[in-house]
Motif scaffolding. Sequence first.
Motif, PDB file in Angstrom:
ATOM      1  N   ASP A 109       3.316   9.857  -4.556  1.00 20.22           N
ATOM      2  CA  ASP A 109       2.733  11.198  -4.658  1.00 20.22           C
ATOM      3  C   ASP A 109       3.738  12.305  -4.358  1.00 20.22           C
ATOM      4  O   ASP A 109       3.414  13.493  -4.457  1.00 20.22           O
ATOM      5  N   LYS A 122       1.461   4.580  -2.365  1.00 18.39           N
ATOM      6  CA  LYS A 122       1.188   5.895  -1.799  1.00 18.39           C
ATOM      7  C   LYS A 122       2.378   6.841  -1.911  1.00 18.39           C
ATOM      8  O   LYS A 122       2.211   8.048  -2.139  1.00 18.39           O
ATOM      9  N   CYS A 123       3.587   6.311  -1.760  1.00 14.40           N
ATOM     10  CA  CYS A 123       4.767   7.177  -1.723  1.00 14.40           C
ATOM     11  C   CYS A 123       5.099   7.785  -3.078  1.00 14.40           C
ATOM     12  O   CYS A 123       5.979   8.635  -3.192  1.00 14.40           O
ATOM     13  N   LYS A 151       0.830  -1.205   0.000  1.00 12.94           N
ATOM     14  CA  LYS A 151       0.000   0.000   0.000  1.00 12.94           C
ATOM     15  C   LYS A 151       0.869   1.261   0.000  1.00 12.94           C
ATOM     16  O   LYS A 151       0.643   2.203  -0.770  1.00 12.94           O
ATOM     17  N   TYR A 152       1.908   1.277   0.836  1.00 13.35           N
ATOM     18  CA  TYR A 152       2.773   2.450   0.917  1.00 13.35           C
ATOM     19  C   TYR A 152       3.650   2.593  -0.313  1.00 13.35           C
ATOM     20  O   TYR A 152       4.042   3.713  -0.668  1.00 13.35           O
TER      21      TYR A 152
END
Length: 343
Positions: free
Chosen positions: A22, A19-20, A15-16
């Motif tokens: 961005d 997300k990272c 998930k990260y």
Amino acid sequence: MSHQTGIQANAEVKKYFGKCRDGKIRFLKISIENEQLVLSKYHAVKGSWEQDFEKYVPSLIVEDQPCYILFRFDSTNSLGHEWLLLSWSPDSAPVRQKMLYASTKATLKQEFGSAHIKDEMHATVKEEVSLCGYAAHQSGASAPAPLTHREEALQELQLADPHARYSTDSRQSTMGGVAFPITEAAEQGIIDLQRGAYNYLQFRIDLEEEKIHLSKAGQIALAELPRQVPGQQARYHLYIFAHSHEGDHMDSVVFIYSMPGYSCSIKERMMYSSCKGQFLDNLEKMGLEIAKRLEIDDGKELTEEFLYDEIHPKRNLHRPAFAKPKGPPNRGAKRITKAQSAQ
């Protein structure tokens, strides 16, 4: 080879990783726990990458515990921001941990996306995990790698005959052996053996990856040595045989090549046989003095008496005098020749 250890990222890490992208996350610290890649820590962007690197990254390091750090640069490419993959693997960490992290790095890169990683850095001491340490890494990476003796010889051949094709991967029918590289964890295990941290190491050849890995390391009693030898796979072993000889205590390093007959594939038998000589040469170049080289079919052969007799073979001091064999029967009387007197 991907997923060498079978360890993969858990759901939170995946998930990260998405997300990272961005641009708000500066770094992720990834660890291996319970046979999974887990997110240990992360932090948002605060300043320039140099400021954030110097302020946050050194504090992520734990003295004896390896980890991965994914650090975001301010530069971008067609896919987004570029990242640094920093592998922290201190010399003081257990060999098994260093092996695990070294063989899982390819999986981490695949899960994160290799195209996003601009640079990779490996650190073993805290001084390297700093902005100055990274600058030194960049300086070393930009310099041309020193040539080995073999590469220098090949370079001379190519200059002498530019139309000929020579390379370090060339294979000749008269080649004495195959030189598979030793992994970083295996090299560290050999160093730790010399330091006295272990008295036993076991090595395996990854036939697909074509590398020699450390598969076991520990302090074991001689009685346990036979049980370390696999019954279905070939292996190389190093064992420090502690014993007394003529009143002196001795620690003799024994190299053991175990090959359990035809239970192994033809390819495995060929590879272990062909790599043995080059592997032994590498051990000696690392300063390891091998007292005896052995080849066995079964671990049961490795008894105290067997090792002692191999290292200190008995000398027969009471050999019987040479007895001239009797001649064939019924060969007749001996011929007697008389010297003729001078005329």
